[in-house]
Scaffold this motif. Structure first.
Motif, PDB file in Angstrom:
ATOM      1  N   UNK A 461      13.579  58.525  57.378  1.00  0.00           N
ATOM      2  CA  UNK A 461      13.139  58.256  58.757  1.00  0.00           C
ATOM      3  C   UNK A 461      11.874  57.424  58.793  1.00  0.00           C
ATOM      4  N   UNK A 462      10.952  57.716  57.886  1.00  0.00           N
ATOM      5  CA  UNK A 462       9.664  56.988  57.850  1.00  0.00           C
ATOM      6  C   UNK A 462       9.857  55.561  57.356  1.00  0.00           C
ATOM      7  N   UNK A 463      10.702  55.366  56.357  1.00  0.00           N
ATOM      8  CA  UNK A 463      10.834  54.045  55.728  1.00  0.00           C
ATOM      9  C   UNK A 463      11.929  53.178  56.352  1.00  0.00           C
ATOM     10  N   UNK A 464      12.710  53.737  57.260  1.00  0.00           N
ATOM     11  CA  UNK A 464      13.807  52.950  57.828  1.00  0.00           C
ATOM     12  C   UNK A 464      14.892  52.708  56.776  1.00  0.00           C
ATOM     13  N   UNK A 465      15.289  53.757  56.104  1.00  0.00           N
ATOM     14  CA  UNK A 465      16.288  53.740  55.017  1.00  0.00           C
ATOM     15  C   UNK A 465      17.469  52.843  55.368  1.00  0.00           C
ATOM     16  N   UNK A 466      17.583  51.761  54.634  1.00  0.00           N
ATOM     17  CA  UNK A 466      18.579  50.754  54.979  1.00  0.00           C
ATOM     18  C   UNK A 466      19.785  50.732  54.075  1.00  0.00           C
ATOM     19  N   UNK A 467      20.604  49.731  54.245  1.00  0.00           N
ATOM     20  CA  UNK A 467      21.868  49.643  53.503  1.00  0.00           C
ATOM     21  C   UNK A 467      21.694  49.711  52.007  1.00  0.00           C
TER      22      UNK A 467
END
Length: 468
Positions: A461-467
């Motif tokens: 959530x904090x890091x913007x977990x991406x693809x």
């Protein structure tokens, strides 16, 4: 007066698994009168049935009556017949192999080679199954490996819980992380329109955390039992088929033992090959085990009558656990037939759209943890909740990869305690461990996994977990 109080207190005991699960079935029947019925519209895409978001509608109530309550048990037995018979047949065939002495003799050689270092053996076995499961290998075949864990624990003079833990929890640590899971992870990422197997790095760290917790907790418990056998949760009967006698001298390893072990490993390898190249499932696993048993019986010159006698003895010993599987299925049957399962999903997931980003993301995880007690099938749960979770993640502002992570963690973690899980109950049945005893052992590992899952989601959530 004091004496009467002590006697009353001593009568208190943990309810049997059958009592606990029937209570859950009864609760589901009561809820069918309290929760309004409703359903989502479903569509079939590429042969897979999925829920259409926003299609929920109320329907006429169909609460479970008294007859429905008890009929659901019979239907549960029918629906899980393949797992029930898998348990019985695995129990019978493994008893045949044990009768030859091959398993005990082989494991004794292994123990001698490692100089009896039980912590090393527990670590290696758990890590091996964790790595295999993280790549999508083994799957339901984990049930077939449990007797090896039990035999290893017996020869190490430990208990059946340790035998189950090193196999099943090692396996599930990899299964939950799902680094290269070709089934549940791929299904969830396909619905979320994400690149397959993307987001792998974080899942690797999740696996490391979970497998370490299994190794540490299992070894700590093993050390306690090794130092003082009375500390075993199973009391003075560490294995289901004996009265605590673990000092029997294992047979000397012979050529015939080696042949029988090769037959065992060869047939399991044959099934794993079929599972990946021919989509084999439980029915084929049963067939492979029967072939294995007949081959071992022929090679070991076990007469047909003797074969049947040993087989029935093995199957009889795990009938308790086999029937628990069918009873657990009755919970889902009540919820589905009364049409309140979709209502529970709709009432729980939809309000999450109004929550703040971090809270909403964590609540998706909590929802899946709890919903997994009702639908323990990973693909079944994905088909119901993932089409609804994708638009919710978009609305509350978290990445779809984070939504998939919340799903796979929630789907997997509570499978190690859910009495409604057919695989768990099958594993415990084969291992001869009661669910109530298992719960006493596994709860610290469950809590540690929930903490690991929560920390992973907070990071996402904090890091913007991406693809990727």
């Amino acid at each position: 007066m004091k004496e009467k109080k002590e006697k009353w207190y001593k009568r208190l005991e943990m309810p049997d698994a059958f009592v606990i699960i029937f209570s859950i079935v009864l609760l589901a029947a009561v809820l069918s009168y309290l929760i309004p019925a409703g359903t989502f519209v479903r569509e079939e895409v590429d042969g897979v049935t999925r829920v259409i978001p926003g299609s929920y509608t109320y329907v006429e109530s169909n609460p479970a009556n008294v007859l429905d309550l008890f009929v659901s048990i019979q239907k549960g037995m029918i629906d899980t017949a393949n797992i029930i018979f898998l348990i019985l047949i695995v129990g019978g065939i493994v008893k045949i192999i044990e009768y030859t002495g091959a398993i005990d003799a082989g494991i004794n050689v292994l123990i001698q080679k490692t100089k009896g270092r039980y912590m090393v053996l527990i670590t290696l076995v758990a890590l091996t199954f964790g790595i295999l499961a993280s790549m999508g290998l083994v799957a339901n075949a984990v049930i077939a490996f449990v007797p090896i864990g039990i035999a290893l624990a017996r020869n190490l003079k430990l208990d059946a819980i340790i035998g189950v833990s090193m196999i099943y929890l090692g396996y599930y640590a990899g299964m939950v992380a799902g680094i290269f899971d070709p089934v549940v992870l791929v299904f969830a990422q396909t619905i979320a329109e994400l690149p397959l197997f993307s987001g792998m790095t974080l899942r690797v760290f999740i696996f490391i955390g979970m497998i370490l917790s299994v190794i540490i907790f299992t070894n700590r418990y093993a050390k306690k039992v090794k130092n003082d056998p009375s500390k075993s949760i199973l009391g003075n009967r560490p294995f289901n088929d004996d009265e605590g006698i673990t000092n029997i001298e294992p047979p000397k390893f012979t050529v015939l033992h080696g042949i029988n072990l090769l037959i065992f490993v060869g047939y399991l390898g044959f099934f794993i090959w079929g599972a990946f190249t021919r989509s084999w499932g439980i029915n084929e696993l049963v067939g492979v085990f029967l072939m294995m048993g007949f081959t071992v019986g022929f090679v070991s010159r076990i007469s047909p009558n003797k074969f049947v006698k040993i087989f029935i003895e093995g199957a009889r010993g795990i009938t308790y656990g086999a029937l628990v599987v069918g009873l657990a299925r009755a919970v889902v049957i009540i919820l589905e037939n009364s049409q309140i399962l979709d209502t529970i999903v709709n009432a729980t997931l939809v309000p999450l759209q109004a929550m703040p980003t971090y809270i909403g993301g964590l609540m998706l995880f909590v929802f899946n943890l709890l919903f997994n007690f009702l639908v323990t099938s990973g693909t079944g749960q994905a088909a119901i909740v993932m089409p609804l979770m994708v638009p919710i993640t978009d609305v509350i502002g978290i990445t779809r990869q984070t939504g998939v992570l919340a799903f796979i963690l929630g789907d997997g973690i509570t499978n190690i305690v859910a009495p409604t899980s057919g695989v768990l109950m099958a594993v415990l049945a084969v291992g001869g461990v009661k669910w109530t005893d298992w719960l006493k052992f596994v709860w610290p590992i469950l809590l540690s996994w929930i903490v690991i899952g929560t920390l992973a989601l907070l990071y996402a959530l904090v890091t913007g977990y991406g693809p990727y």
